[in-house]
Design an enzyme around this catalytic site. Sequence first.
Site, PDB file in Angstrom:
ATOM      1  N   ASN A   9       0.879  -1.172   0.000  1.00  0.00           N
ATOM      2  CA  ASN A   9       0.000   0.000   0.000  1.00  0.00           C
ATOM      3  C   ASN A   9       0.917   1.223   0.000  1.00  0.00           C
ATOM      4  OD1 ASN A   9      -1.817   2.034   0.485  1.00  0.00           O
ATOM      5  ND2 ASN A   9      -2.642   1.152   2.374  1.00  0.00           N
ATOM      6  N   ARG A  93      -2.846  -2.014  -3.242  1.00  0.00           N
ATOM      7  CA  ARG A  93      -4.005  -1.144  -3.070  1.00  0.00           C
ATOM      8  C   ARG A  93      -3.865  -0.005  -4.078  1.00  0.00           C
ATOM      9  NH1 ARG A  93      -5.597   2.270   2.268  1.00  0.00           N
ATOM     10  NH2 ARG A  93      -7.623   2.945   1.528  1.00  0.00           N
ATOM     11  N   HIS A 181     -12.403   3.930  -0.101  1.00  0.00           N
ATOM     12  CA  HIS A 181     -12.369   3.014   1.055  1.00  0.00           C
ATOM     13  C   HIS A 181     -13.121   1.707   0.767  1.00  0.00           C
ATOM     14  CE1 HIS A 181     -11.613   6.672   3.842  1.00  0.00           C
ATOM     15  NE2 HIS A 181     -10.485   5.980   3.713  1.00  0.00           N
ATOM     16  N   ARG A 241      -8.360  16.936   5.993  1.00  0.00           N
ATOM     17  CA  ARG A 241      -9.148  17.285   4.801  1.00  0.00           C
ATOM     18  C   ARG A 241     -10.501  17.864   5.198  1.00  0.00           C
ATOM     19  NH1 ARG A 241      -8.743  11.537   1.973  1.00  0.00           N
ATOM     20  NH2 ARG A 241      -7.012  11.004   3.326  1.00  0.00           N
ATOM     21  N   GLU A 379      -7.910  -4.108   5.490  1.00  0.00           N
ATOM     22  CA  GLU A 379      -7.855  -3.960   4.032  1.00  0.00           C
ATOM     23  C   GLU A 379      -6.773  -4.859   3.439  1.00  0.00           C
ATOM     24  OE1 GLU A 379      -7.459   0.020   5.185  1.00  0.00           O
ATOM     25  OE2 GLU A 379      -8.875   0.771   3.700  1.00  0.00           O
TER      26      GLU A 379
END
Length: 393
Positions: A9, A93, A181, A241, A379
């Site tokens: 990732n 990913r 996600h 963010r 994940e």
Amino acid sequence: MTKAILVLNAGSSSLKFALFEHEAASDLHLMAQGQIEGIGTKPYFLAKNHRKQILADKELAISDTNHADCLQIIATLLRDNYTDLKLLGVGHRIVHGGAHYTAPLRLTPGTIGALEALSPLAPLHQPHNLAAIRAVADIQPDLPQVACFDTAFHRCQNQINQLFGLPYHCYERGIRRYGFHGLSYEYVSSVLKQREPEIASGKVVIAHLGNGASMCAIQNGKSVASSMGFTALDGLMMGTRTGNLDAGVVLYLLQQEKLSILQVEELLYRRSGLLGLSGISSDMRVLLESSEPQAALAVDYFVHRISRELGSLAASMNGLDALVFTAGIGENSSIIRQRVCEQARWLGIEIDTHANDAHEFCISTIDSPTTAWLIPCNEELMIARHTRTQLGL
Ligand code: ADP
């Protein structure tokens, strides 16, 4: 010989990895996991085995500061610690699969080129994801590689949930709500289905509350709507963010305050969110421990945005049967879960405070009309499973 799948990732300044042992007819077992963070500035390497014993915990020399070098360092660590290792493939990913990629993909030079063409849709993430693919191909060209997309899980959404109110040709040119996600939602849904199949077949909202945060409405295991849109900037307020923002603010910043495009990007992605509102930190732990009013304001707004998105996502399914929390804040902060559930009482959620404080699987009362759950996200395991499937193992 230990057969294994490596998961990578790659972010702008980090390279995370997880190594899973593959044995036919059994689930994958984690062997090691870690990351190099601070690539480009002050790289730091931390890696542990499945027993959480340290394999690496050190600063790296400044010269080790690109993804290819970092991959070599991880490969060396794995070779040194697992001498009979046979890598079967690498799963990556990949943040953006565009409108076209609805499932994981075995990579070829042609498909890598197609993913490069999607970089403008995710300029802060996609190029780094692809750099890791190229680095693996340089070291071991014959090793199969698989791309797993954060957007793919959402591609089954109906068109209404992917639209903006822009002229239709914008949608046709790819300016649409993609959602992100997806690997987290897919994994959490799979756990819910395994443990509570009846709940999983209903109307579920999953709240992925990490440094990056989003929520997703899922009906019978399929994504219906997501709080994130065209980029990973929309929806919930995050660590740094903004989340949901009137596009007119961006025009104002450019036209009236004369900010450059790069300054606006910096503001929206790295100086806003919990950090920007509190002026203290992007880390929820720090804010929850702080007695500063600005920290409390940032936390209040974080919870408020979750509540509003929850109402919106429940509306997109005409109801709600279950709310699931996952990721760093969702998994670890009982106070944030409690506050979200209390604000969602109108949706039928009654929190069991003892279960919630104990971080149990079910955190709603036994007769709560709508249930609430806590499922740690994984994940990496989702990527490893997809990689194994794509390799036909
Ligand atoms: P990323 O999006 O980087 O993968 P994570 O899922 O690791 O993020 O979540 C990071 C966030 O989780 C940080 O804001 C951190 O403060 C928060 N967090 C971790 N543990 C706790 C805790 N015990 N209480 C509150 N927040 C926590």
